[in-house]
Design an enzyme around this catalytic site. Sequence first.
Site, PDB file in Angstrom:
ATOM      1  CB  SER A 254      55.670 101.404  46.997  1.00 31.12           C
ATOM      2  OG  SER A 254      55.369 102.669  46.439  1.00 31.12           O
ATOM      3  CE  LYS A 255      59.004  96.751  41.392  1.00 32.24           C
ATOM      4  NZ  LYS A 255      58.339  95.603  41.992  1.00 32.24           N
ATOM      5  NE  ARG A 256      52.704 105.406  45.333  1.00 32.04           N
ATOM      6  CZ  ARG A 256      52.799 106.285  46.319  1.00 32.04           C
ATOM      7  NH1 ARG A 256      52.936 107.559  46.062  1.00 32.04           N
ATOM      8  NH2 ARG A 256      52.754 105.889  47.589  1.00 32.04           N
ATOM      9  CG  HIS A 257      58.048 106.214  47.114  1.00 33.77           C
ATOM     10  ND1 HIS A 257      57.306 105.270  47.763  1.00 33.77           N
ATOM     11  CD2 HIS A 257      57.460 107.403  47.359  1.00 33.77           C
ATOM     12  CE1 HIS A 257      56.302 105.861  48.383  1.00 33.77           C
ATOM     13  NE2 HIS A 257      56.373 107.151  48.143  1.00 33.77           N
ATOM     14  N   GLY A 258      60.348 104.659  43.233  1.00 34.43           N
ATOM     15  CA  GLY A 258      61.600 104.265  42.598  1.00 34.43           C
ATOM     16  C   GLY A 258      62.309 103.179  43.377  1.00 34.43           C
TER      17      GLY A 258
END
Length: 479
Positions: A254-258
Amino acid sequence: MQSKLRFAPSPTGNLHIGSVRTAIFNWVWAKKLKAKLVLRIEDTDLERSKKEFEDNINEGLSWLGIHFDEGPGQALSGQKYRQSERIKANVYQPYLDKLINTGHAYYCFESDEELAAERAEAEKKGVPYIYSRRSLMYTPEEVAQKRAANMPYTIRFKVPNSKQITLNDEIRGNIEFDSNLFSDFIIVKSDGYPTYNFAVVVDDYEMGITHVVRGEDHISNTPKQIMIYNALEWEAPRFAHLPIILGEDRSKLSKRHGAKSVSEYKDAGFLPHALINYLSLLGWSPPEGKELLAIDELMELFEINRINKAGAVFDTVKLTWMNKQYLSKLDDEAFLSWVKPFLSKSNQELDALDLKILSVRDNVEVLSRINHYLEVFTLTTTAFFERFKQLAVNETDQLVIHHARKYLLDLSEWSNETVSDLIQHLMTELSLGKGKVMKPLRKSFTGYESGPNLVDCLALIPKSEILKRLDLVISYVST
Ligand code: GLU
């Protein structure tokens, strides 16, 4: 029969990494099978679908060099490739009529509240919710009356009772589903629009798609689609469901992982081939485990049955490493033309720009970092000194710095050769290894611990500036 694959993105966001990996596997497998490749825009979600996202998808694909034989831009005569246009052209209606007339689909008149009550009942009992088929009890006359009275409805597919549905997946082998576990699912929504599962079957059939490659998040949809193929007496295509992409903590990427969109990678200065190469290894590997694969090699070595079932971890560090490998393979001319659009305005005006760029090129991991590495030439003396003060300097370093200054003061010329001579001279005079000499020189000339090839870049900084930096350094370390 001509084999045909398709990439079918929904334009509800920019082209992201997961989606583009699906495009890559479709593209590569199509090449391998000498098949045609179709681009279909699945824009039935009117609220979330946007033209700007479709543009972003097209730009990303063409930047990567993924071209399609058919699609909105290259339509076969009479064919439409956006689902919204296909709806307007009434493409789905005859198939819907056929499903209704053969008893494979029916009108459902229950209101949202009634359905919610059914669902709540199932929840109370702790059983999975399956629609009660209440609307199936109506006689044809009652259905006609309700329709004449403009009563809102959806259309449901009538799931066959007690049937084993087999998904023969190219990657996962046979997966069996029991039809009794499926509720009669909606194929036309109350706004009259076909749902994904219905539209995708009609589209794949009409477009002559023989192989469907998509993410494993669609596995639960595939048995529904197979049931529709069976009801319409069509042969289903071959299916391959790609493993999920995970973040480094092994949860869904997800965005959280870049996780970024392709345009963000492009803007950061990744090369399209590096991105393709890296993404092709997310869930697949060639027989010898080779990692750097030119596009031709990828096409040649690709085998669908070498795709794994297990999730693949997205690793930005590895992608960046790979990009650096691809950058280092470019010849100087190509490197310059790739990197120049990334230069800041002031760096575009540097004198001896090409030489300066080339002197630092080996350090550049992604093209946008060029401005960082060029700082070695643009840093003001004061900014250099601020940076230097953050660095640790030991006694050997000080010795090297003092001797370097002495040597430089006597020097009339300033070139790559004289920089090399300086290093050689210090090594001999102080009986030090190369590393012991280079480290303090780098720190006191550039303000960095590590960085570009010192010999190449120092010669491009005026000697007067180097001496100014050295004077500051010496007065600082001597106090
Ligand atoms: N539009 C779907 C998606 O973006 C693709 C589904 C499919 O490939 O069948 O997930």
